[in-house]
Enzyme design. Sequence first.
Site, short mmCIF file in Angstrom:
data_model
loop_
_atom_site.label_atom_id
_atom_site.label_comp_id
_atom_site.label_asym_id
_atom_site.label_seq_id
_atom_site.Cartn_x
_atom_site.Cartn_y
_atom_site.Cartn_z
N ARG A 69 84.41 68.20 -7.99
CA ARG A 69 83.40 69.02 -7.31
C ARG A 69 84.07 70.15 -6.53
O ARG A 69 83.58 71.28 -6.49
CB ARG A 69 82.55 68.15 -6.39
N ASP A 102 79.97 72.54 0.67
CA ASP A 102 80.71 73.70 0.18
C ASP A 102 80.96 74.69 1.33
O ASP A 102 80.50 74.48 2.45
CB ASP A 102 79.99 74.35 -1.02
N HIS A 117 76.84 67.20 6.96
CA HIS A 117 77.31 66.19 6.01
C HIS A 117 78.81 66.37 5.70
O HIS A 117 79.30 65.87 4.68
CB HIS A 117 76.48 66.23 4.72
N CYS A 153 98.43 59.93 3.90
CA CYS A 153 98.53 60.70 5.15
C CYS A 153 100.02 60.90 5.48
O CYS A 153 100.78 59.93 5.53
CB CYS A 153 97.84 59.92 6.26
N CYS A 156 100.78 58.73 8.92
CA CYS A 156 100.84 57.25 9.02
C CYS A 156 100.88 56.56 7.65
O CYS A 156 100.84 55.34 7.58
CB CYS A 156 99.65 56.74 9.84
N SER A 195 65.54 69.11 -0.43
CA SER A 195 64.43 68.25 -0.83
C SER A 195 63.83 67.52 0.37
O SER A 195 62.77 66.91 0.26
CB SER A 195 64.90 67.22 -1.86
N ASN A 219 61.55 77.25 -1.09
CA ASN A 219 61.86 76.25 -2.12
C ASN A 219 60.89 76.46 -3.27
O ASN A 219 59.69 76.54 -3.04
CB ASN A 219 61.71 74.83 -1.53
N PRO A 220 61.38 76.51 -4.49
CA PRO A 220 60.45 76.70 -5.63
C PRO A 220 59.49 75.53 -5.81
O PRO A 220 58.45 75.68 -6.43
CB PRO A 220 61.36 76.82 -6.85
N ALA A 237 66.20 80.83 -3.25
CA ALA A 237 66.91 81.39 -2.09
C ALA A 237 67.37 82.82 -2.37
O ALA A 237 67.25 83.70 -1.51
CB ALA A 237 68.11 80.51 -1.77
P1 OAD Z 1 68.60 68.00 -3.22
O1 OAD Z 1 69.26 68.07 -4.54
O2 OAD Z 1 68.02 66.71 -2.79
O3 OAD Z 1 67.43 69.08 -3.15
C1 OAD Z 1 67.66 70.40 -3.57
C2 OAD Z 1 66.40 71.20 -3.31
O4 OAD Z 1 66.68 72.55 -3.62
C3 OAD Z 1 65.20 70.79 -4.18
O5 OAD Z 1 64.06 70.62 -3.35
C4 OAD Z 1 65.01 71.97 -5.14
O6 OAD Z 1 63.64 72.22 -5.44
C5 OAD Z 1 65.59 73.10 -4.33
N1 OAD Z 1 66.13 74.21 -5.12
C6 OAD Z 1 66.70 74.17 -6.34
N2 OAD Z 1 67.13 75.39 -6.69
C7 OAD Z 1 66.82 76.22 -5.66
C8 OAD Z 1 67.04 77.60 -5.41
N3 OAD Z 1 67.65 78.38 -6.30
N4 OAD Z 1 66.59 78.11 -4.23
C9 OAD Z 1 65.98 77.31 -3.31
N5 OAD Z 1 65.77 76.02 -3.50
C10 OAD Z 1 66.19 75.47 -4.64
O7 OAD Z 1 69.67 68.54 -2.15
P2 OAD Z 1 69.68 68.33 -0.56
O8 OAD Z 1 68.32 68.33 0.01
O9 OAD Z 1 70.68 69.26 -0.01
O10 OAD Z 1 74.26 64.19 0.91
O11 OAD Z 1 70.27 66.85 -0.50
C11 OAD Z 1 70.47 66.26 0.74
C12 OAD Z 1 71.70 65.40 0.69
O12 OAD Z 1 71.59 64.45 -0.38
C13 OAD Z 1 72.98 66.14 0.37
O13 OAD Z 1 73.56 66.75 1.51
C14 OAD Z 1 73.86 65.05 -0.15
C15 OAD Z 1 72.86 64.35 -1.06
O14 OAD Z 1 73.14 63.02 -1.33
C16 OAD Z 1 75.52 64.02 1.20
O15 OAD Z 1 76.42 64.55 0.60
C17 OAD Z 1 75.73 63.09 2.36
#
Ligand code: OAD
Length: 255
Positions: A69, A102, A117, A153, A156, A195, A219-220, A237
């Site tokens: 990643r 990122d 996160h 590390c 240690c 989401s 959000n779409p 976005a």
């Molecule tokens: P998700 O993958 O759960 O949700 C992504 C959201 O972005 C969805 O609601 C899509 O509809 C929307 N989306 C997709 N393309 C888009 C675009 N071009 N412009 C705007 N919106 C768009 O990702 P997160 O909500 O970030 O946790 O997920 C939350 C956490 O779940 C992450 O931080 C990660 C994951 O497990 C950790 O890493 C701890």
Amino acid sequence: MISEAILNSIKKARRIVVFSGAGISAESGVPTFRDDLTGLWQQYDANLLATPEAFTQDPALVWGWYEWRRARILAVEPNAGHEAIAKWQQHAALSIVTQNVDDLHERAGSDKVIHIHGSIFAPRCTKCKKPYVFSSNYFQEPESGRRIEPPLCPVCQNIVRPGVVWFGEPLYEPDLCAAIYEAENSDLLIAVGTSGLVQPASLIPRWAKDKGAVVIQINPTSTPIDEVSDYNIRATAAQALPEIVDALGFDSIVS
Ligand code: OAD
């Protein structure tokens, strides 16, 4: 796409928080987690890759996946959404609370980014917690699924782990407190590309709203944040954010 009512409430705002999720980086080529077909959690089992137990059981599998990643992130660029926020930040009191690991907000020129996160670029020792600095020749061009033993590390000699928050782990408290402070002291929160399914991060728009902020979601598709939002912009976005920032007219301001 952006109505007068939305623009008017944006223009009134004095303290803004952008709350971003994986969707803001999607147009750069970083996969989201839960989108149909392309989401990482559609293709990979989070239990095997994103929990403390997974790392204990198979550190090389987990480290290899995060290196894959990290390589993908290093290969892409910020998009027009990240760039619009960075430009906006030059003209307004705007902080960023991101769930993304990122560095695309920073590479677009933003500062004051709270990574609730964690960061894929900030691994640390599992034992002494010291940050581990990747040496310039560390990079191993990983492929998806390739196992890579985590480094040790240098202080240690214990195993190094990715600097991200895994399922079942608490958020790093100073980051969570900073995010709550920003949300509760904002008068406008823009939730973009999330989401809204992972707690406690997903409560941040609610906390802002409870203290009187206007909430706008970009959000779409619909999400649980719809309920909290005063306005839902059904666009990506990279479509909506430049349109908002253009409409704010910063280019015509002579300093
Ligand atoms: P998700 O993958 O759960 O949700 C992504 C959201 O972005 C969805 O609601 C899509 O509809 C929307 N989306 C997709 N393309 C888009 C675009 N071009 N412009 C705007 N919106 C768009 O990702 P997160 O909500 O970030 O946790 O997920 C939350 C956490 O779940 C992450 O931080 C990660 C994951 O497990 C950790 O890493 C701890």
